[in-house]
Design an enzyme around this catalytic site. Structure first.
Site, PDB file in Angstrom:
ATOM      1  N   ASN A 150       0.806  -1.050  -0.087  1.00 40.35           N
ATOM      2  CA  ASN A 150      -0.063  -0.120   0.033  1.00 40.35           C
ATOM      3  C   ASN A 150       0.805   1.187   0.427  1.00 40.35           C
ATOM      4  O   ASN A 150       2.014   1.254   0.447  1.00 40.35           O
ATOM      5  CB  ASN A 150      -0.826  -0.097   1.165  1.00 40.35           C
ATOM      6  CG  ASN A 150      -2.039   1.020   1.122  1.00 40.35           C
ATOM      7  OD1 ASN A 150      -1.863   2.098   1.583  1.00 40.35           O
ATOM      8  ND2 ASN A 150      -3.294   0.644   0.758  1.00 40.35           N
ATOM      9  N   CYS A 194       0.989  -9.113   4.353  1.00 43.44           N
ATOM     10  CA  CYS A 194       2.025 -10.312   3.934  1.00 43.44           C
ATOM     11  C   CYS A 194       1.121 -11.329   3.314  1.00 43.44           C
ATOM     12  O   CYS A 194      -0.079 -11.355   3.725  1.00 43.44           O
ATOM     13  CB  CYS A 194       2.775 -11.066   5.119  1.00 43.44           C
ATOM     14  SG  CYS A 194       4.112  -9.685   5.947  1.00 43.44           S
ATOM     15  N   GLU A 250       1.312 -14.355   4.069  1.00 43.48           N
ATOM     16  CA  GLU A 250       0.812 -15.634   4.972  1.00 43.48           C
ATOM     17  C   GLU A 250      -0.722 -15.200   5.568  1.00 43.48           C
ATOM     18  O   GLU A 250      -1.535 -15.740   5.663  1.00 43.48           O
ATOM     19  CB  GLU A 250       1.734 -15.493   6.183  1.00 43.48           C
ATOM     20  CG  GLU A 250       3.089 -16.301   5.681  1.00 43.48           C
ATOM     21  CD  GLU A 250       4.084 -15.192   5.246  1.00 43.48           C
ATOM     22  OE1 GLU A 250       3.653 -13.945   4.636  1.00 43.48           O
ATOM     23  OE2 GLU A 250       5.199 -15.263   5.557  1.00 43.48           O
ATOM     24  N   CYS A 310       3.388 -12.180  11.369  1.00 44.00           N
ATOM     25  CA  CYS A 310       2.705 -13.139  10.834  1.00 44.00           C
ATOM     26  C   CYS A 310       2.715 -14.595  11.704  1.00 44.00           C
ATOM     27  O   CYS A 310       1.820 -15.470  11.855  1.00 44.00           O
ATOM     28  CB  CYS A 310       3.229 -13.722   9.313  1.00 44.00           C
ATOM     29  SG  CYS A 310       2.702 -12.642   8.071  1.00 44.00           S
TER      30      CYS A 310
HETATM   31  N1  THU Z   1       6.640 -10.425   3.413  1.00 44.86           N
HETATM   32  C1  THU Z   1       5.844 -11.265   3.348  1.00 44.86           C
HETATM   33  O1  THU Z   1       4.488 -11.129   2.498  1.00 44.86           O
HETATM   34  N2  THU Z   1       5.700 -12.522   4.199  1.00 44.86           N
HETATM   35  C2  THU Z   1       7.026 -12.555   4.519  1.00 44.86           C
HETATM   36  O2  THU Z   1       6.890 -13.703   5.345  1.00 44.86           O
HETATM   37  C3  THU Z   1       7.861 -11.649   4.920  1.00 44.86           C
HETATM   38  C4  THU Z   1       7.737 -10.434   4.017  1.00 44.86           C
HETATM   39  C5  THU Z   1       6.308  -9.119   2.213  1.00 44.86           C
HETATM   40  C6  THU Z   1       5.927  -7.972   2.982  1.00 44.86           C
HETATM   41  C7  THU Z   1       6.204  -6.777   2.206  1.00 44.86           C
HETATM   42  O3  THU Z   1       5.378  -6.619   1.143  1.00 44.86           O
HETATM   43  C8  THU Z   1       7.467  -7.391   1.165  1.00 44.86           C
HETATM   44  O4  THU Z   1       7.340  -8.651   1.727  1.00 44.86           O
HETATM   45  C9  THU Z   1       8.826  -6.705   1.698  1.00 44.86           C
HETATM   46  O5  THU Z   1       9.167  -6.802   3.300  1.00 44.86           O
END
Ligand code: THU
Length: 147
Positions: A51, A59, A61, A100
């Site tokens: 965003n 994230c 997860e 997460c």
């Molecule tokens: N991110 C995830 O979606 N899962 C994770 O386990 C680590 C980080 C995303 C959050 C953000 O959009 C990008 O990765 C960089 O931090």
């Protein structure tokens, strides 16, 4: 920690790579995919959605697990996660962030498994790691602490 993948976990990782293709990450350019294996065998996917107001992003997860709860599923066996620079192979392990881990703990017991993998440019799995929730979030606080 385990390293050997079952057929079911290989398929779960494959689903996480598919989910990763939907990542919306115009700010970090880091694409993550997650595939959640429900107790009834259903697989629910999620990707990270960023965003313009950075902390508002979600994230992969939490996206997958929220969708599962919305569908009435609250019992889970495992989650596969793959991530890396957008448009490139998920060449390194992408372990779930602290937020997460706590989020997933709400619905998962200590034996819930977190399946991580490194992949090559062809999307083939080159190395895997399987952790339990207890390993990645030891001595945790969960819903039973409030009952
Ligand atoms: N991110 C995830 O979606 N899962 C994770 O386990 C680590 C980080 C995303 C959050 C953000 O959009 C990008 O990765 C960089 O931090």
């Amino acid at each position: 920690m385990k390293n050997t993948l079952t057929k079911e976990y290989k398929e779960l990782l494959r689903a996480s790579l598919e989910a990763r293709m939907h990542s919306y990450a115009p700010y970090s350019h880091f694409a993550v995919g997650a595939a959640l294996l429900c107790e009834d065998g259903t697989v629910i996917k999620g990707c990270n959605v960023e965003n313009a107001s950075y902390p508002v992003g979600i994230c992969a997860e939490r996206n997958a697990m929220s969708h599962a709860v919305f569908e009435g599923r609250t019992k889970f066996k495992a989650i596969a996660i793959t991530g890396g620079p957008a448009g490139k192979a998920a060449a390194d392990f992408c372990a779930p962030c602290g937020m997460c881990r706590q989020f997933m703990r709400e619905f998962c017991g200590k034996d819930f498994e977190i399946v991580l993998a490194k992949c090559n440019e062809a999307g083939e799995i080159t190395e895997a790691r399987i952790h339990t929730m207890e390993e990645i979030l030891p001595d945790s606080f969960g819903p039973e602490n409030l009952s």
